[in-house]
Design an enzyme around this catalytic site. Structure first.
Site, PDB file in Angstrom:
ATOM      1  CD  GLN A  27      -2.492   1.380   2.696  1.00 10.08           C
ATOM      2  OE1 GLN A  27      -2.361   0.532   3.561  1.00 10.08           O
ATOM      3  NE2 GLN A  27      -3.167   2.486   2.897  1.00 10.08           N
ATOM      4  CE1 TYR A  54       1.125 -10.699   7.316  1.00 10.05           C
ATOM      5  CE2 TYR A  54       2.566  -9.170   8.437  1.00 10.05           C
ATOM      6  CZ  TYR A  54       1.522 -10.068   8.459  1.00 10.05           C
ATOM      7  OH  TYR A  54       0.877 -10.328   9.650  1.00 10.05           O
ATOM      8  N   PRO A 206      -5.696  -4.003  16.632  1.00  5.00           N
ATOM      9  CG  PRO A 206      -4.030  -2.786  17.722  1.00  5.00           C
ATOM     10  CD  PRO A 206      -4.230  -3.808  16.652  1.00  5.00           C
ATOM     11  CB  ALA A 208     -11.462  -2.699  14.010  1.00  4.20           C
ATOM     12  CE  LYS A 215      -8.160   5.805   8.571  1.00  2.00           C
ATOM     13  NZ  LYS A 215      -6.736   5.917   8.267  1.00  2.00           N
ATOM     14  NE  ARG A 227      -5.080  -1.694   6.554  1.00  2.00           N
ATOM     15  CZ  ARG A 227      -4.548  -2.372   7.569  1.00  2.00           C
ATOM     16  NH1 ARG A 227      -5.223  -3.366   8.121  1.00  2.00           N
ATOM     17  NH2 ARG A 227      -3.348  -2.074   8.027  1.00  2.00           N
ATOM     18  N   GLY A 284      -0.511  -1.029  13.055  1.00  2.00           N
ATOM     19  CA  GLY A 284      -0.008  -0.717  11.720  1.00  2.00           C
ATOM     20  C   GLY A 284      -0.071   0.788  11.510  1.00  2.00           C
TER      21      GLY A 284
HETATM   22  N1  LIG Z   1      -1.319 -12.942  12.727  1.00  2.00           N
HETATM   23  C1  LIG Z   1      -2.196 -12.546  11.850  1.00  2.00           C
HETATM   24  O1  LIG Z   1      -2.909 -13.316  11.230  1.00  2.00           O
HETATM   25  C2  LIG Z   1      -2.284 -11.066  11.563  1.00  2.00           C
HETATM   26  C3  LIG Z   1      -3.325 -10.555  10.774  1.00  2.00           C
HETATM   27  C4  LIG Z   1      -3.378  -9.185  10.562  1.00  2.00           C
HETATM   28  C5  LIG Z   1      -2.411  -8.359  11.127  1.00  2.00           C
HETATM   29  N2  LIG Z   1      -1.395  -8.891  11.880  1.00  2.00           N
HETATM   30  C6  LIG Z   1      -0.339  -8.048  12.480  1.00  2.00           C
HETATM   31  O2  LIG Z   1      -0.929  -6.961  13.160  1.00  2.00           O
HETATM   32  C7  LIG Z   1      -0.425  -5.739  12.607  1.00  2.00           C
HETATM   33  C8  LIG Z   1      -1.449  -4.678  12.738  1.00  2.00           C
HETATM   34  O3  LIG Z   1      -2.611  -4.985  11.975  1.00  2.00           O
HETATM   35  P1  LIG Z   1      -3.458  -3.823  11.363  1.00  2.00           P
HETATM   36  O4  LIG Z   1      -2.584  -3.004  10.468  1.00  2.00           O
HETATM   37  O5  LIG Z   1      -4.716  -4.372  10.826  1.00  2.00           O
HETATM   38  O6  LIG Z   1      -3.768  -2.989  12.722  1.00  2.00           O
HETATM   39  P2  LIG Z   1      -4.523  -1.707  13.123  1.00  2.00           P
HETATM   40  O7  LIG Z   1      -3.558  -1.005  14.006  1.00  2.00           O
HETATM   41  O8  LIG Z   1      -5.865  -2.075  13.649  1.00  2.00           O
HETATM   42  O9  LIG Z   1      -4.740  -0.842  11.786  1.00  2.00           O
HETATM   43  C9  LIG Z   1      -3.666  -0.120  11.252  1.00  2.00           C
HETATM   44  C10 LIG Z   1      -4.133   0.786  10.129  1.00  2.00           C
HETATM   45  O10 LIG Z   1      -5.058   1.758  10.644  1.00  2.00           O
HETATM   46  C11 LIG Z   1      -4.755   3.059  10.109  1.00  2.00           C
HETATM   47  N3  LIG Z   1      -4.286   3.883  11.253  1.00  2.00           N
HETATM   48  C12 LIG Z   1      -3.279   3.595  12.116  1.00  2.00           C
HETATM   49  N4  LIG Z   1      -3.153   4.550  13.039  1.00  2.00           N
HETATM   50  C13 LIG Z   1      -4.103   5.471  12.769  1.00  2.00           C
HETATM   51  C14 LIG Z   1      -4.458   6.679  13.392  1.00  2.00           C
HETATM   52  N5  LIG Z   1      -3.818   7.112  14.470  1.00  2.00           N
HETATM   53  N6  LIG Z   1      -5.485   7.385  12.863  1.00  2.00           N
HETATM   54  C15 LIG Z   1      -6.138   6.945  11.756  1.00  2.00           C
HETATM   55  N7  LIG Z   1      -5.833   5.799  11.111  1.00  2.00           N
HETATM   56  C16 LIG Z   1      -4.824   5.057  11.631  1.00  2.00           C
HETATM   57  C17 LIG Z   1      -3.662   2.841   9.069  1.00  2.00           C
HETATM   58  O11 LIG Z   1      -4.281   2.534   7.816  1.00  2.00           O
HETATM   59  P3  LIG Z   1      -4.610   3.637   6.689  1.00  2.00           P
HETATM   60  O12 LIG Z   1      -3.833   4.871   6.973  1.00  2.00           O
HETATM   61  O13 LIG Z   1      -4.222   2.982   5.416  1.00  2.00           O
HETATM   62  O14 LIG Z   1      -6.090   3.824   6.776  1.00  2.00           O
HETATM   63  C18 LIG Z   1      -2.973   1.597   9.575  1.00  2.00           C
HETATM   64  O15 LIG Z   1      -2.264   0.901   8.580  1.00  2.00           O
HETATM   65  C19 LIG Z   1      -0.010  -6.108  11.189  1.00  2.00           C
HETATM   66  O16 LIG Z   1       0.906  -5.227  10.632  1.00  2.00           O
HETATM   67  C20 LIG Z   1       0.587  -7.465  11.428  1.00  2.00           C
HETATM   68  O17 LIG Z   1       1.888  -7.339  11.949  1.00  2.00           O
HETATM   69  C21 LIG Z   1      -1.345 -10.221  12.098  1.00  2.00           C
END
Ligand SMILES: NC(=O)c1ccc[n+]([C@@H]2O[C@H](COP(=O)([O-])OP(=O)(O)OC[C@H]3O[C@@H](n4cnc5c(N)ncnc54)[C@H](OP(=O)(O)O)[C@@H]3O)[C@@H](O)[C@H]2O)c1
Length: 332
Positions: A27, A54, A206, A208, A215, A227, A284
């Site tokens: 991305q 990934y 965490p 979602a 947002k 995303r 993320g």
């Molecule tokens: N074990 C497994 O099967 C599995 C599956 C999934 C993930 N994971 C792990 O968990 C990690 C986190 O997953 P996730 O990326 O889904 O977690 P998340 O923290 O729920 O979502 C992260 C996404 O939310 C947006 N974001 C982050 N901070 C923000 C903020 N302060 N304000 C507004 N938007 C914000 C960004 O996307 P945008 O800016 O693009 O909107 C970011 O990429 C992954 O990188 C991976 O290491 C593991």
């Protein structure tokens, strides 16, 4: 930053870890990926999570280069094995062959001699658990990984693997499940079993996938660059959360976050960290400002009234069924 033990092990991890699923190698452009890693390091994050699968293995390569030159002892680098990394029928799963090949590929791309934690990304119903755990034992005993973990395994599977790990004298210390205010399927079985066995949760999504940052507004198109607009991969994964009911309830959390002096992202991350069995929340980010926002959730205590008020708002859209902790019936 605050730090916690990974389960009952001696390994300490940052309460907030940085994960690069969907973002690195896919991305976001490389300079944004590097700036996010820089922001994470500057904020005191020491724990980084990735996986061989990934971005078709590119994510490990980007992370390896972004961390190059850092003091290796000051980092905890986690990766995973299971999902396909190539076209062959053995380029996937938890067979001895794939584990041995995949760890070598991961170490090469991550530019390191060892990972701190090597995780089974899902349970492999096509490989005897003994074969998998014996291969993990060889990975640990050869110094290529220090600890072993699992991801999205059921409580009974964790218990069986833990018993084998004890026999093989390797530390199975962690479980990596999805966990957020909206997805609590680990609370009834995985967490009590993990507490008993000394296993810590490193929880994913965490926020979602960004939905709990508030947002995404009901009835509105998603914000540019989010995303939900990433047609290559992110949009498909986040779609399940983008219903009017979920988004309306998430907006009702905003006054609670304001009252607590937190951004909504911080509230969501702090919420998972209230559970003492959670060792770290993997967050993320697609841009460094998000990392700056998110890291402020470390060390935040949420009071009982606030937790109750959150529950009342999200309960109708929260998933709690432990059967939703699942791995594919057959190797993908
Ligand atoms: N074990 C497994 O099967 C599995 C599956 C999934 C993930 N994971 C792990 O968990 C990690 C986190 O997953 P996730 O990326 O889904 O977690 P998340 O923290 O729920 O979502 C992260 C996404 O939310 C947006 N974001 C982050 N901070 C923000 C903020 N302060 N304000 C507004 N938007 C914000 C960004 O996307 P945008 O800016 O693009 O909107 C970011 O990429 C992954 O990188 C991976 O290491 C593991």
């Amino acid at each position: 930053m605050e730090f916690r033990h990974l389960g009952r092990s001696g390994l300490m991890v940052s309460e907030i870890s940085y994960g690069n699923w969907i973002t690195h190698g896919s991305q976001v452009e490389e300079d944004a990926a590097f700036s996010c890693v820089r922001a994470a390091l500057d904020a005191g994050i020491t724990t980084f999570d990735t996986a061989d699968v990934y971005a078709g293995t590119r994510a490990e390569d980007v992370l390896g280069r972004a961390l190059e030159g850092q003091r290796r002892e000051g980092l905890e680098i986690f990766t995973k094995v299971y999902w396909p990394t190539g076209p062959g029928r053995n380029d996937r799963g938890l067979s001895r062959k794939h584990i041995m090949e995949s760890i070598n590929g991961s170490l090469r791309r991550l530019r390191t001699d060892y990972v701190d934690l090597y995780q089974a990304h899902r349970y492999d119903y096509s490989t005897p658990l003994e074969e998998t755990m014996e291969a993990f034992a060889d990975v640990v005993h050869s110094g290529k990984a220090h600890y072993i973990g699992v991801s999205e395994w059921k409580a009974s599977q964790i218990r069986e693997a833990h018993a084998l790990a004890r026999e093989l004298r390797i530390p199975l210390v962690s479980s990596q499940p999805q966990y957020s205010m909206l997805w609590r399927v680990i609370e009834s079985e995985v967490i009590p079993t993990s507490e008993e066995l000394g296993i810590g949760q490193i929880v994913w999504s965490p926020m979602a996938q960004g939905v709990l940052s508030g947002k995404y507004l009901p009835g509105q198109p998603p914000p540019a660059g989010s995303r939900a607009t990433d047609e290559k991969s992110g949009a498909g994964f986040i779609a399940k959360w983008l219903t009017d009911d979920v988004l309306t309830r998430v907006q009702r959390l905003r006054p609670l976050a304001d009252q607590a002096g937190l951004s909504m992202a911080q509230l969501a991350i702090a919420w998972v960290l209230q559970n003492p069995n959670v060792s770290s929340a993997i967050v993320g980010a697609s841009r460094p400002e998000q990392v700056h926002d998110n890291v402020k959730a470390a060390g935040v205590k949420l009071d009982a009234d606030l937790l109750k008020a959150i529950d009342e708002i999200v309960e109708p859209v929260t998933e709690r069924d432990p059967a939703r902790t699942e791995s594919p019936a057959e190797r993908p």
